[in-house]
Design a protein around this motif. Sequence first.
Motif, PDB file in Angstrom:
ATOM      1  N   PHE A 190      42.544  -4.830   5.341  1.00 56.66           N
ATOM      2  CA  PHE A 190      41.611  -3.945   5.910  1.00 56.66           C
ATOM      3  C   PHE A 190      42.209  -3.135   7.385  1.00 56.66           C
ATOM      4  O   PHE A 190      42.963  -3.596   7.969  1.00 56.66           O
ATOM      5  CB  PHE A 190      39.736  -3.821   6.068  1.00 56.66           C
ATOM      6  CG  PHE A 190      39.054  -4.356   4.946  1.00 56.66           C
ATOM      7  CD1 PHE A 190      39.326  -3.104   3.801  1.00 56.66           C
ATOM      8  CD2 PHE A 190      38.980  -5.554   4.343  1.00 56.66           C
ATOM      9  CE1 PHE A 190      38.683  -3.508   2.316  1.00 56.66           C
ATOM     10  CE2 PHE A 190      38.412  -6.177   3.143  1.00 56.66           C
ATOM     11  CZ  PHE A 190      37.791  -5.172   2.573  1.00 56.66           C
ATOM     12  N   LYS A 191      41.933  -2.325   8.526  1.00 62.05           N
ATOM     13  CA  LYS A 191      41.585  -1.717   9.501  1.00 62.05           C
ATOM     14  C   LYS A 191      40.686  -1.290   9.740  1.00 62.05           C
ATOM     15  O   LYS A 191      39.673  -0.705   9.438  1.00 62.05           O
ATOM     16  CB  LYS A 191      42.744  -0.868   9.047  1.00 62.05           C
ATOM     17  CG  LYS A 191      42.325   0.277   8.759  1.00 62.05           C
ATOM     18  CD  LYS A 191      43.944   1.434   9.034  1.00 62.05           C
ATOM     19  CE  LYS A 191      42.974   2.879   8.879  1.00 62.05           C
ATOM     20  NZ  LYS A 191      44.316   4.002   8.953  1.00 62.05           N
ATOM     21  N   ARG A 192      40.379  -0.852  12.088  1.00 63.38           N
ATOM     22  CA  ARG A 192      39.347  -0.629  12.235  1.00 63.38           C
ATOM     23  C   ARG A 192      39.458   0.819  12.250  1.00 63.38           C
ATOM     24  O   ARG A 192      40.136   1.625  12.575  1.00 63.38           O
ATOM     25  CB  ARG A 192      40.118  -0.680  13.827  1.00 63.38           C
ATOM     26  CG  ARG A 192      39.348  -0.812  14.274  1.00 63.38           C
ATOM     27  CD  ARG A 192      39.185  -0.455  16.257  1.00 63.38           C
ATOM     28  NE  ARG A 192      40.925  -0.213  16.947  1.00 63.38           N
ATOM     29  CZ  ARG A 192      41.291   1.103  16.954  1.00 63.38           C
ATOM     30  NH1 ARG A 192      40.371   1.659  16.841  1.00 63.38           N
ATOM     31  NH2 ARG A 192      42.362   1.476  17.267  1.00 63.38           N
ATOM     32  N   LYS A 193      38.243   1.544  11.728  1.00 66.12           N
ATOM     33  CA  LYS A 193      38.446   2.534  11.243  1.00 66.12           C
ATOM     34  C   LYS A 193      38.998   3.416  13.095  1.00 66.12           C
ATOM     35  O   LYS A 193      38.315   3.179  14.049  1.00 66.12           O
ATOM     36  CB  LYS A 193      36.889   2.985  11.603  1.00 66.12           C
ATOM     37  CG  LYS A 193      36.824   4.620  11.356  1.00 66.12           C
ATOM     38  CD  LYS A 193      35.440   5.399  11.205  1.00 66.12           C
ATOM     39  CE  LYS A 193      34.922   6.850  10.672  1.00 66.12           C
ATOM     40  NZ  LYS A 193      33.471   6.487  10.208  1.00 66.12           N
TER      41      LYS A 193
ATOM     42  N   TRP B  95      39.671   0.864   4.767  1.00 65.13           N
ATOM     43  CA  TRP B  95      40.889   0.057   3.951  1.00 65.13           C
ATOM     44  C   TRP B  95      42.006   0.542   4.277  1.00 65.13           C
ATOM     45  O   TRP B  95      41.960   1.718   5.091  1.00 65.13           O
ATOM     46  CB  TRP B  95      40.377   0.478   2.564  1.00 65.13           C
ATOM     47  CG  TRP B  95      40.126  -0.251   1.290  1.00 65.13           C
ATOM     48  CD1 TRP B  95      38.785   0.509   0.991  1.00 65.13           C
ATOM     49  CD2 TRP B  95      40.056  -1.063   0.723  1.00 65.13           C
ATOM     50  NE1 TRP B  95      37.729  -0.078  -0.125  1.00 65.13           N
ATOM     51  CE2 TRP B  95      38.551  -1.672  -0.280  1.00 65.13           C
ATOM     52  CE3 TRP B  95      40.946  -2.380   0.687  1.00 65.13           C
ATOM     53  CZ2 TRP B  95      38.592  -2.432  -1.094  1.00 65.13           C
ATOM     54  CZ3 TRP B  95      40.315  -3.005   0.178  1.00 65.13           C
ATOM     55  CH2 TRP B  95      39.013  -2.938  -0.730  1.00 65.13           C
ATOM     56  N   ALA B  96      43.066  -0.035   4.466  1.00 67.59           N
ATOM     57  CA  ALA B  96      44.556  -0.104   4.835  1.00 67.59           C
ATOM     58  C   ALA B  96      45.422   0.777   3.990  1.00 67.59           C
ATOM     59  O   ALA B  96      46.101   0.298   3.896  1.00 67.59           O
ATOM     60  CB  ALA B  96      44.814  -1.281   5.846  1.00 67.59           C
TER      61      ALA B  96
ATOM     62  N   ASN C 197      42.828  -4.507  15.374  1.00 63.87           N
ATOM     63  CA  ASN C 197      43.262  -3.452  14.260  1.00 63.87           C
ATOM     64  C   ASN C 197      43.428  -3.450  13.229  1.00 63.87           C
ATOM     65  O   ASN C 197      42.850  -3.201  12.172  1.00 63.87           O
ATOM     66  CB  ASN C 197      44.476  -2.891  14.499  1.00 63.87           C
ATOM     67  CG  ASN C 197      44.558  -2.195  16.058  1.00 63.87           C
ATOM     68  OD1 ASN C 197      43.103  -1.567  16.390  1.00 63.87           O
ATOM     69  ND2 ASN C 197      45.804  -2.100  16.657  1.00 63.87           N
ATOM     70  N   GLU C 198      43.993  -5.205  12.267  1.00 62.45           N
ATOM     71  CA  GLU C 198      43.748  -5.689  10.972  1.00 62.45           C
ATOM     72  C   GLU C 198      42.749  -6.200  10.476  1.00 62.45           C
ATOM     73  O   GLU C 198      43.119  -7.111  11.312  1.00 62.45           O
ATOM     74  CB  GLU C 198      45.487  -5.268  10.786  1.00 62.45           C
ATOM     75  CG  GLU C 198      45.923  -4.577  11.589  1.00 62.45           C
ATOM     76  CD  GLU C 198      47.781  -5.460  11.661  1.00 62.45           C
ATOM     77  OE1 GLU C 198      48.152  -5.467  10.177  1.00 62.45           O
ATOM     78  OE2 GLU C 198      47.984  -5.185  12.558  1.00 62.45           O
ATOM     79  N   MET C 199      42.232  -6.340   9.544  1.00 69.20           N
ATOM     80  CA  MET C 199      42.092  -7.995   8.826  1.00 69.20           C
ATOM     81  C   MET C 199      41.643  -7.633   7.604  1.00 69.20           C
ATOM     82  O   MET C 199      41.593  -7.114   6.708  1.00 69.20           O
ATOM     83  CB  MET C 199      40.546  -7.468   8.913  1.00 69.20           C
ATOM     84  CG  MET C 199      39.484  -8.571   8.505  1.00 69.20           C
ATOM     85  SD  MET C 199      37.557  -8.671   9.113  1.00 69.20           S
ATOM     86  CE  MET C 199      37.062  -7.019   7.848  1.00 69.20           C
ATOM     87  N   THR C 200      43.107  -9.212   7.623  1.00 62.53           N
ATOM     88  CA  THR C 200      43.296  -9.012   5.858  1.00 62.53           C
ATOM     89  C   THR C 200      41.924 -10.376   5.133  1.00 62.53           C
ATOM     90  O   THR C 200      42.459 -11.697   5.943  1.00 62.53           O
ATOM     91  CB  THR C 200      44.843  -9.667   5.881  1.00 62.53           C
ATOM     92  OG1 THR C 200      45.415  -8.448   6.051  1.00 62.53           O
ATOM     93  CG2 THR C 200      44.936 -10.096   4.882  1.00 62.53           C
ATOM     94  N   LEU C 201      41.683 -10.519   4.277  1.00 66.08           N
ATOM     95  CA  LEU C 201      41.162 -11.418   3.540  1.00 66.08           C
ATOM     96  C   LEU C 201      41.467 -11.703   2.691  1.00 66.08           C
ATOM     97  O   LEU C 201      41.702 -10.768   1.460  1.00 66.08           O
ATOM     98  CB  LEU C 201      39.697 -11.155   3.196  1.00 66.08           C
ATOM     99  CG  LEU C 201      38.370 -10.385   4.984  1.00 66.08           C
ATOM    100  CD1 LEU C 201      36.893  -9.864   3.912  1.00 66.08           C
ATOM    101  CD2 LEU C 201      39.086 -11.495   5.814  1.00 66.08           C
ATOM    102  N   VAL C 202      41.323 -13.072   1.782  1.00 62.89           N
ATOM    103  CA  VAL C 202      42.053 -13.484   0.579  1.00 62.89           C
ATOM    104  C   VAL C 202      41.080 -14.008  -0.639  1.00 62.89           C
ATOM    105  O   VAL C 202      40.610 -15.102   0.725  1.00 62.89           O
ATOM    106  CB  VAL C 202      43.476 -14.335   0.492  1.00 62.89           C
ATOM    107  CG1 VAL C 202      44.385 -14.036   1.324  1.00 62.89           C
ATOM    108  CG2 VAL C 202      42.868 -15.403   1.546  1.00 62.89           C
TER     109      VAL C 202
END
Length: 252
Positions: free
Chosen positions: A245-248, A133-134, A228-233
């Motif tokens: 979300f973000k890369r750990k 989670w970001a 580094n970032e992933m946003t899903l909708v």
Amino acid sequence: MKRLHIYVLGLTAALFNACSPYEKRITPADPAGMQLDFSVKQNPDYDNQVTLESRTKNVIPFWDYGFGTSKEEKAVVIMPFAGDFFIKYAAYGSGGPKTDSVKVTVSENDPLFFSSKLYDLLTNGADGKTWVWAVDVPGGYCFGNGPGDADRPAWWQNGTAELRKQGVLDDEMKFDLNRNTNFSITHGGVTTKATFTLDTLNQRIKINGADISWGSNITYNILKLNANEMTLVQQGDGWRNIWMFKRKGFVF
């Protein structure tokens, strides 16, 4: 190169083992008189591509190459992942089926099929990438909803406190391309393994056999995906639910 068959990602690959670029098999006749005659040939310049040919007389052939199947006498198929695999051949005749298999070795993940940068951004290839989670995104809200064009939660907003309350704050999701399109989610110390299907044309992703953290068991639209970032909708009529979300290890 022409492909006569394209496999469907997201099918769970069986575990197989491998052979030379070309192998022809002729088996002894069984009591019913059936003698298998078939060949499996890899393209020496592109060993993900395999030509399957059945020469057994008066039978219906069936091929299972782990990532798909074929009933054709001659088929060209794609083995998308690196590794050792068995290609299974069955001939259905009047005396019932007779089977055999051939081992093939694929040297690398298919560079043509995985040419979209989305695969590497999501998975980091066979090595994998872990997403969390970001919670430190500017504003502090990484899950919620908003207008149909929102790029972050605007109406219903959730951050660290609510994620902790729901028991999902420490969830981790891993994507990789190690012999399959693998997905796993670790929740409450328990890891669930599954697969994913990535639609690179429409930029959508579906988890098969599990779900993302605090997910809705749907096909998600990919709003943002970079290193580094992933946003899903979840896109609705004038609204959207948003997961960020973000890369750990990444810090905003």
